[in-house]
Motif scaffolding. Sequence first.
Motif, PDB file in Angstrom:
ATOM      1  N   GLU C  47     -19.191  -2.090   5.319  1.00  0.00           N
ATOM      2  CA  GLU C  47     -20.487  -1.923   6.286  1.00  0.00           C
ATOM      3  C   GLU C  47     -20.815  -3.601   6.470  1.00  0.00           C
ATOM      4  O   GLU C  47     -21.163  -4.427   6.248  1.00  0.00           O
ATOM      5  CB  GLU C  47     -20.973  -1.752   5.968  1.00  0.00           C
ATOM      6  CG  GLU C  47     -22.243  -0.716   5.321  1.00  0.00           C
ATOM      7  CD  GLU C  47     -22.380   0.154   7.432  1.00  0.00           C
ATOM      8  OE1 GLU C  47     -21.446   0.520   7.217  1.00  0.00           O
ATOM      9  OE2 GLU C  47     -23.775  -0.462   7.466  1.00  0.00           O
ATOM     10  N   PRO C  48     -21.439  -3.359   8.048  1.00  0.00           N
ATOM     11  CA  PRO C  48     -22.402  -4.883   8.094  1.00  0.00           C
ATOM     12  C   PRO C  48     -23.744  -4.777   7.639  1.00  0.00           C
ATOM     13  O   PRO C  48     -24.246  -3.716   7.379  1.00  0.00           O
ATOM     14  CB  PRO C  48     -22.093  -4.722   9.793  1.00  0.00           C
ATOM     15  CG  PRO C  48     -21.809  -3.654   9.970  1.00  0.00           C
ATOM     16  CD  PRO C  48     -21.117  -2.281   9.334  1.00  0.00           C
ATOM     17  N   ARG C  49     -23.771  -6.304   7.052  1.00  0.00           N
ATOM     18  CA  ARG C  49     -25.360  -5.854   6.274  1.00  0.00           C
ATOM     19  C   ARG C  49     -26.242  -6.152   7.286  1.00  0.00           C
ATOM     20  O   ARG C  49     -27.526  -5.424   6.635  1.00  0.00           O
ATOM     21  CB  ARG C  49     -25.356  -7.243   5.885  1.00  0.00           C
ATOM     22  CG  ARG C  49     -24.236  -7.503   4.496  1.00  0.00           C
ATOM     23  CD  ARG C  49     -24.030  -8.697   3.620  1.00  0.00           C
ATOM     24  NE  ARG C  49     -23.395  -8.553   2.488  1.00  0.00           N
ATOM     25  CZ  ARG C  49     -23.979  -9.709   1.046  1.00  0.00           C
ATOM     26  NH1 ARG C  49     -25.390  -9.638   1.171  1.00  0.00           N
ATOM     27  NH2 ARG C  49     -23.134  -8.836  -0.308  1.00  0.00           N
ATOM     28  N   SER C  56     -26.348 -12.913  10.459  1.00  0.00           N
ATOM     29  CA  SER C  56     -25.660 -13.100   9.937  1.00  0.00           C
ATOM     30  C   SER C  56     -24.146 -13.871   8.943  1.00  0.00           C
ATOM     31  O   SER C  56     -24.106 -14.611  10.076  1.00  0.00           O
ATOM     32  CB  SER C  56     -24.179 -11.561  10.961  1.00  0.00           C
ATOM     33  OG  SER C  56     -24.383 -12.253  12.279  1.00  0.00           O
ATOM     34  N   GLN C  57     -22.961 -13.141   8.075  1.00  0.00           N
ATOM     35  CA  GLN C  57     -21.582 -14.017   8.319  1.00  0.00           C
ATOM     36  C   GLN C  57     -20.412 -12.978   7.888  1.00  0.00           C
ATOM     37  O   GLN C  57     -19.745 -14.455   8.543  1.00  0.00           O
ATOM     38  CB  GLN C  57     -22.255 -14.603   6.527  1.00  0.00           C
ATOM     39  CG  GLN C  57     -21.142 -15.044   6.050  1.00  0.00           C
ATOM     40  CD  GLN C  57     -21.505 -15.326   5.016  1.00  0.00           C
ATOM     41  OE1 GLN C  57     -22.902 -15.369   3.789  1.00  0.00           O
ATOM     42  NE2 GLN C  57     -21.466 -16.504   4.268  1.00  0.00           N
ATOM     43  N   GLY C  58     -20.303 -12.554   8.813  1.00  0.00           N
ATOM     44  CA  GLY C  58     -18.831 -11.583   8.352  1.00  0.00           C
ATOM     45  C   GLY C  58     -18.564 -11.632   9.440  1.00  0.00           C
ATOM     46  O   GLY C  58     -18.976 -11.618  10.205  1.00  0.00           O
ATOM     47  N   VAL C  59     -17.207 -11.526   8.917  1.00  0.00           N
ATOM     48  CA  VAL C  59     -16.218 -11.199  10.665  1.00  0.00           C
ATOM     49  C   VAL C  59     -16.727  -9.154  11.059  1.00  0.00           C
ATOM     50  O   VAL C  59     -17.047  -9.351  11.945  1.00  0.00           O
ATOM     51  CB  VAL C  59     -14.832 -11.036   9.586  1.00  0.00           C
ATOM     52  CG1 VAL C  59     -14.314 -10.043  11.463  1.00  0.00           C
ATOM     53  CG2 VAL C  59     -13.865 -12.559   9.932  1.00  0.00           C
ATOM     54  N   PRO C 136     -26.845 -18.228   7.528  1.00  0.00           N
ATOM     55  CA  PRO C 136     -25.813 -18.673   6.939  1.00  0.00           C
ATOM     56  C   PRO C 136     -24.798 -19.891   7.593  1.00  0.00           C
ATOM     57  O   PRO C 136     -24.003 -20.625   7.165  1.00  0.00           O
ATOM     58  CB  PRO C 136     -24.868 -17.941   6.747  1.00  0.00           C
ATOM     59  CG  PRO C 136     -25.584 -16.731   6.961  1.00  0.00           C
ATOM     60  CD  PRO C 136     -26.809 -16.532   7.308  1.00  0.00           C
ATOM     61  N   TYR C 137     -25.124 -19.640   8.822  1.00  0.00           N
ATOM     62  CA  TYR C 137     -24.358 -20.308  10.093  1.00  0.00           C
ATOM     63  C   TYR C 137     -25.180 -21.755  10.312  1.00  0.00           C
ATOM     64  O   TYR C 137     -25.209 -22.511  11.279  1.00  0.00           O
ATOM     65  CB  TYR C 137     -23.342 -19.699  10.745  1.00  0.00           C
ATOM     66  CG  TYR C 137     -22.072 -18.910  10.505  1.00  0.00           C
ATOM     67  CD1 TYR C 137     -21.969 -18.433  10.305  1.00  0.00           C
ATOM     68  CD2 TYR C 137     -20.900 -20.398  10.346  1.00  0.00           C
ATOM     69  CE1 TYR C 137     -20.401 -17.447   9.396  1.00  0.00           C
ATOM     70  CE2 TYR C 137     -20.023 -19.293  10.061  1.00  0.00           C
ATOM     71  CZ  TYR C 137     -19.440 -18.300   9.964  1.00  0.00           C
ATOM     72  OH  TYR C 137     -18.433 -18.106   9.496  1.00  0.00           O
TER      73      TYR C 137
END
Lengths: 361, 309, 552
Positions: C47-49, C56-59, C136-137
């Motif tokens: 699930e997108p956070r 955002s961080q994940g794929v 995060p990026y």
Amino acid sequence: MASALDTPVILQDEIQFVHGSSLWTDAWHRLRKNKLALFGLGCFLTIILLCLIGPLLTGYTYEQTDLTLKASPPLDKIIQRTETLKNGEKKVNVYSLTNIEDEFLEKPRDERKQIAAALARGEEYREGAYLYESSKQKHLFGTDALGRDLLTRVLVGGRISLSVGFVATLISVIIGVVWGTAAGYAGGIADNVMMRIVDVLYALPFTVIVILLMVFFGRNFILLFVAIGAVEWLTMARIVRGQIISLKHQEFVEAAVSLGLSKARIMFRHLIPNVMTVIVIYATLTVPNVMLLEAVLSFLGLGVPPPMSSWGVLISEGASTMETSPWLLWIPAAFFSLTLFSLNFLGDGLSDACNPKSAKD
Amino acid sequence: MVKLIISRLLQLIPVIWVVLTVTFFLSKSIPGGPFSAERQATPEVIQKLNEYYGLDKPLWDQYVQYMTRVAHFDLGPSYTYQTSSVNEVIARAFPISLQIGMLAFLIALMIGVTAGVIAAIYKNKIWDYLPMSLAMAGICVPTFVMGPVLAVYFGLTLKIAPVSGWYGLEYAPLHPMILPAVTLGLFYAAYIARLTRGGMLDILNQDFIRTARAKGVSARDIIFKHAMRGGLLPLISFLGPAFAGLISGSFVVEKVFNVPGLGQEFIKSVFNRDYPLILGTVAFFAVLIVVFNLLADLLQGAMDPRTRK
Amino acid sequence: MNLRRIFDLALFAVSLFFSLVKLDAGTPPALEEANRRKILLICEGTEPRTLDPQTSQGVPEHHVIMALTEGLLENDPNDQSKQLPGLADRWEHNEDYSIWQFHLRDNAKWSNGDPVTAQDFVFSYKRILTATLGAPYIDALFVLKGARDYAEGKITDFNQVGVKALDDRNLQFELIGPTPYFLSALLHTSWYPVHPSTILKFGRIDERDTKWTRPGNYVGTGPFILKSWKENDVIEVVRNPLYWDATNVKLNGINFYSIENYDTQERAFQAGQLHKTLEVPLDRIPYYRREHPDLIRIEPYEGAYLYRINVKRKPLDNPKVRLALNLAVDRESIVKNITRAKQRPSTGYTPPGMGDYQSLDVIHYDPERARQLLAEAGYPNGKGFPRFNILTNTSQAHTTIAEAIQQMWKQELNIDVGIENQEWKVYLDSQHNLNYDISRGGWIADYMDPNTFLSIWRTGDGNNDTGWSNPEYDRLLDQAAQTANPQKRLATLRQAEELWLSEPSAVLIYWYTRFYLMDPSVKNWNPLALDDHNYKFIDLEENETPKLSLTH
């Protein structure tokens, strides 16, 4: 042989001496008559024996992998491939007949099937430096994804599951019964406090606690017993307490009190035997619970370290590959179920035998 | 009676307080924090995040701050669902677990009690062995095996149930709560059957039953009017926490059928170190436990005249 | 309990039954309906956070965000190393690639009708570089002059950072050095713009986790807008009529499903609930390859699967030992027999396919040489070699590979190795704190340039996690960062990698492939190295025959 405890009884025209028997001797006699329970006992002992000695006899170890064999069904034909290298050396790999087509994926479908059929008939197949022929190797229960013999793994896994199952259940029964009886018999504030503690412990997140224990004490095997036993006693305590509360106002308890017996004696010699049925039944329900809990823990990475395994681990590994390799699930599950069934019959027999209310006829 | 209820409900407060405190310090002691990831963010960013969530303060301060919030029923923000508060997460996940749990409970009760009573009546004959073997089989087949089996059969072969998801499934005839509930229900039915049988056997062996039979009371009356009350007693104590557990969500079943219930939220929160969500779900669960234990005790009092003083 | 009660119970049961069953059971399965309505059904896994492009961080987050927001450039649907004009329709750069200028197209609009301006971009970069946002990026933007200083608080005036709005339509970037790969870096979501007035409506510029990303509030520049967000279930996006290229968008909507369990994904696919899964359960791969090759896609993926080595621990501090460990692993066997999805055995570190970079061919399976190296290091035939552990996070797949390697090292080198699995966060912690001997890991490319791989072995890099440090290596990377000539730059990077491979701080295993199930009705979903698909080009064909019946 007559003794001071014997009571003379007149049966028909003879005087016979009837041995006075204690609760436990009675129980044992009743148990021996229960065929189903004896069957359960026999089954169970056989399984224990198999798990102890079996792994030494199968010819495989639980950890030796065979990557090319992969997951092969029980008693599947095994194909051996000998590769003659340029320097004359030979390299041998084994493959299962069911999966042999995967080795030829570049070929068209029909050709693959033909080769497989030929090998099934026992013929040889040559291709370049490779020679494919039947092998004498056999696996009674097949192999897992890494080519490990399932029979050996199931038997070795049994050692772990049985020991965890027993020790943890024992711990939880002892703690649960004592706690529940004390709370139920004491009543009042003591009961309230004890049961609220049970509520608190019940609500605490088990996973967090186990992770914590594992981190501080490492992947200690004993820890597994402790962690599981520490959780299972709670429901036992509640059930026992409920029963004790029902019983404590009965006349036999009043009688014991008026005889001046100590609280401990009343609890242990009078109350507990009367709730034995329920205790034994719930204990036989706890054993599978414990084994499954151990599987969940292993699944979460907190149980026995690989390549060791237990029935729980084998079942959860098998569950995830249920459609492609069903034997990896059903065989460990069968052992698991068989053990539990035997325990079940044994448990039923025991609880019937221990029940002082059981008709003596 | 009312005094009992009030006093037990008041006892909720110390229980929740202890549970939260212990969980708080336990979860902060395990390694790993909410912001560690495979691709590590820069130390400055992690520092800022810790500041934002108050994680850089001394542990005791964090504890006090958290407990004050809880006293106002504010369970804090969730670290995983960055635009939701913990209250919101529980509010949307619980109803789902509740529906599944209640249906599972009903199924378990109906099947389990019936099987247990029948088995007790026909003790040691075929109608005893059969249900009890099935019950044992039910216990041996864990939910993470039963779930996929049911999903494949009803979802893929018969195509009448959805295999995943909860919202927006217009196409399948059966409601998405059915398969998860059946999976769970069968599992608990097995336990209930065995406990019922044990309890009933105890009662049926008692003298007062013999008396009733001698007096010529019909079999049906013996079972339903006389035996059941006492026979179901051991079951009640088991049902309290069982019901609480069922409605707070079974992690395995929710994962297999991908329903967004509370069970999954809790496990995920532990693995994500989402401290507010961990504590929130634990507190919620504690409330359910205490309430249902209370109900079970009350029920036992009502059914068993021996407990009334 | 009497007859009456039983009757009541039965009545209750029947009514329960009817409330649970929907009697219009003649509705078609999801897939056919979706094809007709041109809605793509994808599974994204976790699930997108959040859907904020900057926090955002994940794929999974990135894939959803890419439907909702577009940046200066777009992904090319055929080749991940190329870019298409996005919000910018033309651009230019100076000779040494350190100053870039982009012109925004005239009809670029936000989804609420506002025109997209260069000032919007400046605002967005200021936001992500503000450390309190916790992006995060954030370090992705450190190529901008002054960006790092601003983020670390050394300067407080954002005007000193190298991004300026020359006017409403023209945006200029000033970089810290020659950056020939800047265009491909711009494809990353951290460079996407956010809508200033929406952000400020819900909080301060650097306030995290406000409600601006919820359905109804979200304003973006992409081909779709956010319709609904049911956590842990589905995120629905629908066509954005104000998107500048709306006429070329074929789909009417996309549903992103969060299903974590791979088996559940596969069942959902078989039931016709999904067009595409995220992955395929390992044990089902051979089945699909053999029986339904039209449904399974296997594509190269720019990432390396490796085991980090803690070079601070004896005897792993000896490069000969580390090389020996590498040479004793039979990678062919692992990819052929365990992972079975056409992964490529690693011969070097940076995978092939990263633009013009030539990957290295240095590491092979050579047990003889491995034994020799081990003997030279002082452990002939493994004698005296201390026992150490392979650390992995809990996962059947990782454990299976670890068990195989454990056996390989035992058989070839005669050394005893244990396997320890830890829960995910504990594992991350152990790895970051160098609390391990050997730890399984992986690294995926963030952009199509070898620098994304090589930079992690710099001394002290946040993702190094091995304690490895070599000043010459750092120097080579610095040199490359200052080299404007693309060929010369790649040659320098290659030198650096050769250096690392001579004393590697990891056991290299394989280069990833991506494998998933896809329904044939989806068109133009081409294999792409970083799996970033431009949804604009995706289409669904209605009259495809339903896929082969996969009933049991």
